[in-house]
Design a protein around this motif. Sequence first.
Motif, PDB file in Angstrom:
ATOM      1  N   THR A 368       0.827  -1.201   0.000  1.00  0.00           N
ATOM      2  CA  THR A 368       0.000   0.000   0.000  1.00  0.00           C
ATOM      3  C   THR A 368       0.859   1.248   0.000  1.00  0.00           C
ATOM      4  OG1 THR A 368      -1.736  -1.139   1.251  1.00  0.00           O
ATOM      5  CG2 THR A 368      -1.776   1.249   1.288  1.00  0.00           C
ATOM      6  N   ILE A 369       0.492   2.233  -0.807  1.00  0.00           N
ATOM      7  CA  ILE A 369       1.162   3.529  -0.771  1.00  0.00           C
ATOM      8  C   ILE A 369       0.115   4.636  -0.858  1.00  0.00           C
ATOM      9  CG2 ILE A 369       1.537   3.654  -3.270  1.00  0.00           C
ATOM     10  CD1 ILE A 369       4.162   5.132  -2.684  1.00  0.00           C
ATOM     11  N   THR A 370       0.338   5.698  -0.083  1.00  0.00           N
ATOM     12  CA  THR A 370      -0.490   6.899  -0.147  1.00  0.00           C
ATOM     13  C   THR A 370       0.374   8.033  -0.672  1.00  0.00           C
ATOM     14  OG1 THR A 370      -1.825   6.186   1.736  1.00  0.00           O
ATOM     15  CG2 THR A 370      -1.898   8.511   1.178  1.00  0.00           C
ATOM     16  N   ILE A 371      -0.083   8.683  -1.733  1.00  0.00           N
ATOM     17  CA  ILE A 371       0.621   9.848  -2.284  1.00  0.00           C
ATOM     18  C   ILE A 371      -0.157  11.086  -1.858  1.00  0.00           C
ATOM     19  CG2 ILE A 371       1.497  10.960  -4.367  1.00  0.00           C
ATOM     20  CD1 ILE A 371       1.519   8.229  -5.718  1.00  0.00           C
ATOM     21  N   GLU A 372       0.507  11.985  -1.122  1.00  0.00           N
ATOM     22  CA  GLU A 372      -0.182  13.101  -0.472  1.00  0.00           C
ATOM     23  C   GLU A 372       0.253  14.457  -1.025  1.00  0.00           C
ATOM     24  OE1 GLU A 372      -0.071  12.690   3.839  1.00  0.00           O
ATOM     25  OE2 GLU A 372       0.266  10.537   3.627  1.00  0.00           O
ATOM     26  N   ASN A 373      -0.627  15.430  -0.821  1.00  0.00           N
ATOM     27  CA  ASN A 373      -0.399  16.824  -1.233  1.00  0.00           C
ATOM     28  C   ASN A 373      -0.327  16.983  -2.747  1.00  0.00           C
ATOM     29  OD1 ASN A 373      -0.351  17.650   1.446  1.00  0.00           O
ATOM     30  ND2 ASN A 373       1.879  17.550   1.605  1.00  0.00           N
ATOM     31  N   LEU A 374      -1.115  16.201  -3.461  1.00  0.00           N
ATOM     32  CA  LEU A 374      -1.135  16.319  -4.923  1.00  0.00           C
ATOM     33  C   LEU A 374      -1.667  17.685  -5.372  1.00  0.00           C
ATOM     34  CD1 LEU A 374      -2.403  12.739  -5.806  1.00  0.00           C
ATOM     35  CD2 LEU A 374      -0.219  13.718  -6.515  1.00  0.00           C
ATOM     36  N   GLY A 375      -2.400  18.351  -4.505  1.00  0.00           N
ATOM     37  CA  GLY A 375      -2.906  19.676  -4.838  1.00  0.00           C
ATOM     38  C   GLY A 375      -1.817  20.711  -5.007  1.00  0.00           C
ATOM     39  N   HIS A 376      -0.595  20.395  -4.609  1.00  0.00           N
ATOM     40  CA  HIS A 376       0.518  21.339  -4.720  1.00  0.00           C
ATOM     41  C   HIS A 376       1.415  21.054  -5.922  1.00  0.00           C
ATOM     42  CE1 HIS A 376      -0.275  23.268  -0.813  1.00  0.00           C
ATOM     43  NE2 HIS A 376      -0.698  22.068  -0.464  1.00  0.00           N
ATOM     44  N   VAL A 377       1.003  20.094  -6.747  1.00  0.00           N
ATOM     45  CA  VAL A 377       1.742  19.841  -7.991  1.00  0.00           C
ATOM     46  C   VAL A 377       1.390  20.943  -8.988  1.00  0.00           C
ATOM     47  CG1 VAL A 377       1.982  18.274  -9.948  1.00  0.00           C
ATOM     48  CG2 VAL A 377       1.840  17.358  -7.630  1.00  0.00           C
ATOM     49  N   THR A 378       2.398  21.527  -9.635  1.00  0.00           N
ATOM     50  CA  THR A 378       2.149  22.616 -10.591  1.00  0.00           C
ATOM     51  C   THR A 378       2.215  22.130 -12.036  1.00  0.00           C
ATOM     52  OG1 THR A 378       4.502  23.203 -10.349  1.00  0.00           O
ATOM     53  CG2 THR A 378       2.909  24.459  -9.036  1.00  0.00           C
ATOM     54  N   ASN A 379       3.207  21.339 -12.364  1.00  0.00           N
ATOM     55  CA  ASN A 379       3.340  20.837 -13.729  1.00  0.00           C
ATOM     56  C   ASN A 379       2.688  19.450 -13.799  1.00  0.00           C
ATOM     57  OD1 ASN A 379       4.109  20.029 -16.297  1.00  0.00           O
ATOM     58  ND2 ASN A 379       6.136  20.977 -16.128  1.00  0.00           N
ATOM     59  N   ALA A 380       1.357  19.444 -13.919  1.00  0.00           N
ATOM     60  CA  ALA A 380       0.578  18.218 -13.745  1.00  0.00           C
ATOM     61  C   ALA A 380       0.928  17.137 -14.751  1.00  0.00           C
ATOM     62  CB  ALA A 380      -0.911  18.546 -13.810  1.00  0.00           C
ATOM     63  N   ILE A 381       0.962  17.487 -16.033  1.00  0.00           N
ATOM     64  CA  ILE A 381       1.182  16.483 -17.077  1.00  0.00           C
ATOM     65  C   ILE A 381       2.555  15.848 -16.949  1.00  0.00           C
ATOM     66  CG2 ILE A 381       1.367  16.113 -19.558  1.00  0.00           C
ATOM     67  CD1 ILE A 381      -0.737  18.294 -19.950  1.00  0.00           C
ATOM     68  N   GLN A 382       3.580  16.681 -16.826  1.00  0.00           N
ATOM     69  CA  GLN A 382       4.942  16.171 -16.781  1.00  0.00           C
ATOM     70  C   GLN A 382       5.195  15.340 -15.528  1.00  0.00           C
ATOM     71  OE1 GLN A 382       7.978  19.176 -17.290  1.00  0.00           O
ATOM     72  NE2 GLN A 382       9.587  17.872 -16.463  1.00  0.00           N
ATOM     73  N   GLU A 383       4.771  15.849 -14.372  1.00  0.00           N
ATOM     74  CA  GLU A 383       5.061  15.151 -13.122  1.00  0.00           C
ATOM     75  C   GLU A 383       4.282  13.842 -12.990  1.00  0.00           C
ATOM     76  OE1 GLU A 383       5.772  16.955  -9.395  1.00  0.00           O
ATOM     77  OE2 GLU A 383       5.763  18.981 -10.208  1.00  0.00           O
ATOM     78  N   SER A 384       3.020  13.841 -13.414  1.00  0.00           N
ATOM     79  CA  SER A 384       2.224  12.614 -13.281  1.00  0.00           C
ATOM     80  C   SER A 384       2.784  11.500 -14.153  1.00  0.00           C
ATOM     81  CB  SER A 384       0.762  12.887 -13.632  1.00  0.00           C
ATOM     82  OG  SER A 384       0.629  13.310 -14.984  1.00  0.00           O
ATOM     83  N   LYS A 385       3.209  11.827 -15.346  1.00  0.00           N
ATOM     84  CA  LYS A 385       3.817  10.813 -16.212  1.00  0.00           C
ATOM     85  C   LYS A 385       5.135  10.324 -15.620  1.00  0.00           C
ATOM     86  CE  LYS A 385       0.689  11.020 -19.510  1.00  0.00           C
ATOM     87  NZ  LYS A 385      -0.253   9.886 -19.718  1.00  0.00           N
ATOM     88  N   ALA A 386       5.882  11.256 -15.015  1.00  0.00           N
ATOM     89  CA  ALA A 386       7.183  10.892 -14.440  1.00  0.00           C
ATOM     90  C   ALA A 386       7.035   9.938 -13.259  1.00  0.00           C
ATOM     91  CB  ALA A 386       7.935  12.148 -14.008  1.00  0.00           C
ATOM     92  N   ALA A 387       5.883   9.983 -12.574  1.00  0.00           N
ATOM     93  CA  ALA A 387       5.672   9.086 -11.426  1.00  0.00           C
ATOM     94  C   ALA A 387       5.651   7.626 -11.851  1.00  0.00           C
ATOM     95  CB  ALA A 387       4.373   9.449 -10.718  1.00  0.00           C
ATOM     96  N   ASN A 388       5.225   7.350 -13.091  1.00  0.00           N
ATOM     97  CA  ASN A 388       5.246   6.005 -13.660  1.00  0.00           C
ATOM     98  C   ASN A 388       4.504   4.987 -12.786  1.00  0.00           C
ATOM     99  OD1 ASN A 388       5.945   3.909 -15.432  1.00  0.00           O
ATOM    100  ND2 ASN A 388       7.853   3.462 -14.332  1.00  0.00           N
TER     101      ASN A 388
END
Length: 714
Positions: A368-388
């Motif tokens: 199980t993993i919880t990813i928190e504070n996603l509301g503070h991501v600014t470059n949504a497209i690039q960062e979400s893809k980078a999370a893989n």
Amino acid sequence: MQMACRKEEQMQDPDMLAIGKEIVRKCSGVPLVVRTVGSLLFFKKTKPEWLHFKDNELLEVSQREDRIVFVLRLSYDHLPSHLKQCFALCSLFPKDYRIKKQTLINLWVAEGFIQPLNRSRHLEDIAHGYFVDLLSSNFFQDYEKDIETCKMHDMIHDLAGLVAGTECWVAWEDTKSILERTRHISHGLTSNLMRELPISRLKASSLRTFLSAMPEPTYGEMEQREPTSEVDLRQLIQSFKSLRILDLHATNIKNVPRSICKLKHLTYLDFSHNNALKRLPNSITRLQNLQTLNLYSCSALEELPRGIRKLVSLRNLDINECWKLSYVPHGLGQLSSLHRLTRFILPKDKALHCRLGELNGLNNIGGTITIENLGHVTNAIQESKAANLIGKHSLESLELRWGYLDTEDEVIGDRDEALLDGLMPHSNLQNLKINGYKGKSFPRWMMDSLVFSLPNLVEVHLQQCGRCKYLPQLGQLPHLKSLSIWGLDELEYFEPDHSFITTPFPGLLRLHIGYCKNLKAMPLTPHLEELMLSKVNLELINQIFGLNKLKSLDISEMDFLECLPEKCFQSLTSLEDLSISCCHRLTSLSLGMQHLTNLLNVSFLYCEELNLSKNESDNILDLQGLKSLQCLNLKALPEQIEALQSLQQLEIIRCPLLTSLPEGMRRIASLSHLRIAACPDLEERCKKDAGEDWYKIAHIPHIIHELEYYDDLL
């Protein structure tokens, strides 16, 4: 015989059946022996093997303890060597201790007990197989799947201590000095660690394991424990430099000495449940062999060591319930061996440089993993893809938390939609939770083809997604068992068109709906066992029918509910638990209560207008199988309460208008526990030997009086 036979044809073979019956006879009806022998025979496939076991290995068992231990030892002797050492280490836990499966797995890996089969299988997965083997062989029992814990039978525990010999030493059972050849010790000390277990007694300089085996404490218990001093910890470190396992959970540690880095062989470090621990020394990052770092419930922990990337062997990092931890440090993504990471916390301060891309190469993480504070991501497209996330094939449960930003900005919503679109997980995922999402719609991978993108989903939780009007086609998911929809104000329907689905929600067992004020209909499947409704449209209450397998019903915060419709209860013939709370206008129960013939536990909380003594509500007295009744802030109890002849537990909490008990209380012979809290007038009347109502309750063995009431006691 069923435990011993692999195939149905073995059960039908008359010779095998005759041998099996003779073996059962030799077990003399001792359940533990029968289970143990049955699991042992499971691995013997042929008739000659069964005959040899019956005639040459199995003695005639009696109720004598030595004969029982002999059979248990026989089962141990048949274990492969890698399981023998794993089992022996379990002697360090006290009797009747609830052992976490994850703890055992981490300990076995840290001790080097796991034999790698090939590079493609994680050590933790192999260790899980070891656990299953020991469980199926009855060396463990009372396994609880939901919390993944087990126990050992007392005689199995004695066997573990016997085979461990002097290798393992249990501090709470022996006050003598530890032998020099001892390698593993455990303690259950709740006071000063070194005063109770002075170093002068610890002669085993080559000690490998120092294990705290205390149950998880409450906050109050931790407050009362004397702190473990930094001086004592330095002495422990100086004395045992060969330690591989150091478990100091719940020992009230405030500061960890810098000398911790001297334990260069350390593979397992547990500081969990140390509520005063604020930070770890940076020197801890020199522990090159450290595999497990457990910081669970270190509620005051403010930060992790910034050089955490140096812990190159780290496989498990548990930071759940570290409430003051506001970010994980940059460099975490370099820990390529990481197999378990419970939380990934994005910083609110951009200067800290931790981004979703840190997750990119961590493709071995599972559980199980919880990813928190996603509301503070600014470059949504690039960062979400980078999370893989789609590359993390071992991940079982994923929670995505945006954080509660007090804004309804359209730009925020668009950004969230782009972000969630790029956070598509691997198709192996079983549990998905989305919390605080501000988009108007869910992404295409959820809306168009969820049954193809995430076909293995078992649980779905959607919370505080207040702008979403439509849900994915959740009814198509074949394995979905639990669904929670909470805080979706705009939602009107689950799935507008079911015409193409033969049976929507075919396996749904648990359904929780709350704070969805516009929802007009809900899925009610015939297999549903648990239903929770909170602050929803009254129309949903009227839809409760045909649920003859429902076992638990929880209704709360229904502001306009005055009476429960009779038809709601007519089909709830399997209902065991009923809870109604914060329904401030509820005045009476349904006449349909008489149909709840299997009801065991009832709670009425904060229903101020509900008067159980009124004639139309007397149907609660028809529930003659009721075992537990909890009343909080009610007007009155039924006058004929003695009709509840199975009642064992009664709680009366904060009921100022309830000034006396019904006369029938004295005639409930089954009542064994009574709790009265924050009811001053009633308290006065129920004083032992002096109160006017004491004679009504004097026969009850366990009576608790509390001047105050705290919600967390419920």
